[in-house]
Design an enzyme around this catalytic site. Structure first.
Site, PDB file in Angstrom:
ATOM      1  N   SER A 275      -4.237   2.249  -8.536  1.00  0.00           N
ATOM      2  CA  SER A 275      -4.981   3.502  -8.673  1.00  0.00           C
ATOM      3  C   SER A 275      -5.759   3.508  -9.980  1.00  0.00           C
ATOM      4  CB  SER A 275      -4.008   4.692  -8.668  1.00  0.00           C
ATOM      5  OG  SER A 275      -4.656   5.897  -9.040  1.00  0.00           O
TER       6      SER A 275
ATOM      7  N   ASN B  90       0.810  -1.219   0.000  1.00  0.00           N
ATOM      8  CA  ASN B  90       0.000   0.000   0.000  1.00  0.00           C
ATOM      9  C   ASN B  90       0.845   1.271   0.000  1.00  0.00           C
ATOM     10  OD1 ASN B  90      -2.527   1.650   0.538  1.00  0.00           O
ATOM     11  ND2 ASN B  90      -1.365   2.068   2.406  1.00  0.00           N
TER      12      ASN B  90
ATOM     13  N   TYR C 178       3.478   9.046 -11.440  1.00  0.00           N
ATOM     14  CA  TYR C 178       2.528   8.364 -10.563  1.00  0.00           C
ATOM     15  C   TYR C 178       1.672   7.379 -11.373  1.00  0.00           C
ATOM     16  CZ  TYR C 178      -1.326   7.546  -7.347  1.00  0.00           C
ATOM     17  OH  TYR C 178      -2.276   6.940  -6.546  1.00  0.00           O
ATOM     18  N   ALA C 179       1.110   7.851 -12.491  1.00  0.00           N
ATOM     19  CA  ALA C 179       0.286   6.973 -13.318  1.00  0.00           C
ATOM     20  C   ALA C 179       1.083   5.774 -13.820  1.00  0.00           C
ATOM     21  CB  ALA C 179      -0.300   7.756 -14.492  1.00  0.00           C
ATOM     22  N   ALA C 180       2.317   6.020 -14.236  1.00  0.00           N
ATOM     23  CA  ALA C 180       3.151   4.927 -14.735  1.00  0.00           C
ATOM     24  C   ALA C 180       3.453   3.916 -13.641  1.00  0.00           C
ATOM     25  CB  ALA C 180       4.454   5.489 -15.309  1.00  0.00           C
ATOM     26  N   SER C 181       3.701   4.399 -12.427  1.00  0.00           N
ATOM     27  CA  SER C 181       4.009   3.474 -11.330  1.00  0.00           C
ATOM     28  C   SER C 181       2.814   2.588 -11.015  1.00  0.00           C
ATOM     29  CB  SER C 181       4.446   4.254 -10.083  1.00  0.00           C
ATOM     30  OG  SER C 181       3.367   4.952  -9.473  1.00  0.00           O
ATOM     31  N   LYS C 182       1.608   3.147 -11.069  1.00  0.00           N
ATOM     32  CA  LYS C 182       0.425   2.360 -10.744  1.00  0.00           C
ATOM     33  C   LYS C 182       0.061   1.407 -11.883  1.00  0.00           C
ATOM     34  CE  LYS C 182      -0.129   3.985  -6.634  1.00  0.00           C
ATOM     35  NZ  LYS C 182       0.103   3.122  -5.453  1.00  0.00           N
TER      36      LYS C 182
END
Length: 227
Positions: free
Chosen positions: A123, A67, A137-141
């Site tokens: 996400s 998380n 952030y989007a790429a990591s999720k």
């Protein structure tokens, strides 16, 4: 009673998951500061945490819940080196640390011959992207979702299950920072999700979800993104 390692458990979604699972299960809860501290910006932290968590949980971990994460804006106009550093920090904390812990978990279960479960808190951004300041952030999720599917497909025969949960805006500091109007702008339900709603799904995946659900990616976003 399951032995569970939960990362990012000091507040928000993580704290709600911990509250939901603390009874009757045995938890080791990581946070940047506190009893089982680990800063995932440090490349040495995930392996060290795994060792300490195993000791805390009597040498057995049945469930890993990834998380921990950061949501930090990095505008395209930043100096190049600063923008890249922000990207690498986010990928390190949000994805690489989770991958390292997942690898250690899979090896642990394979060595012991016991089944295990991984629950990744991803996400909505994994599917629909995010703001221009949050490429990383989007790429990591998205990477976390792809990792979940890979683990599920690769190790189901070993009794190792993997699930991903993709919240939209949740009633946490992140939604507060965005502002109510922004957070609720495109949510047909008319409100952001509550941390207890995400915790309910996480606890289900961690302890009750049927084996045939492995590989599932579950959305909690008030129909702001449907697939």
């Amino acid at each position: 009673m399951a032995h569970i390692l939960l990362t990012g458990g000091s507040r928000g979604i993580g704290a709600a998951i911990a509250d939901r699972l603390r009874e009757p299960h045995q938890l080791a809860v990581q946070a940047t500061r506190g009893d089982l501290a680990a800063d995932f910006a440090d490349p040495a932290a995930p392996a060290d945490l795994w060792t300490r968590a195993l000791d805390r949980l009597d040498g057995r971990i049945d469930v890993l819940i990834n998380n921990a994460g950061v949501f930090e804006a990095h505008d395209l106009s930043l100096p190049h080196d600063e923008w890249v550093a922000g990207w690498e920090r986010t990928l390190r904390i949000n994805l690489t640390a989770a991958a390292e812990l997942s690898r250690l978990a899979v090896l642990h279960w394979q060595a012991s011959g016991r089944p295990g479960r991984i629950v990744n808190i991803a996400s909505r951004a994994a599917h629909r992207g995010d703001s221009p300041a949050h490429w990383h952030y989007a790429a990591s999720k998205a990477g976390m979702v792809a990792m979940t599917k890979t683990i599920a497909r690769a190790y189901a025969a070993d009794g190792i299950l993997a699930f991903a949960i993709c919240p939209g805006f949740v009633a946490t500091a992140m939604a507060d920072a965005a502002g109510p109007a922004t957070a609720q702008a495109d949510i047909p339900l008319g409100r952001v999700a509550q941390v207890d709603e995400v915790a309910t799904v996480a606890a289900f995946c961690a302890t009750e979800a049927p084996e045939s659900m492995t590989g599932a990616v579950l959305d909690i976003n008030g129909a702001s993104y449907v697939r």
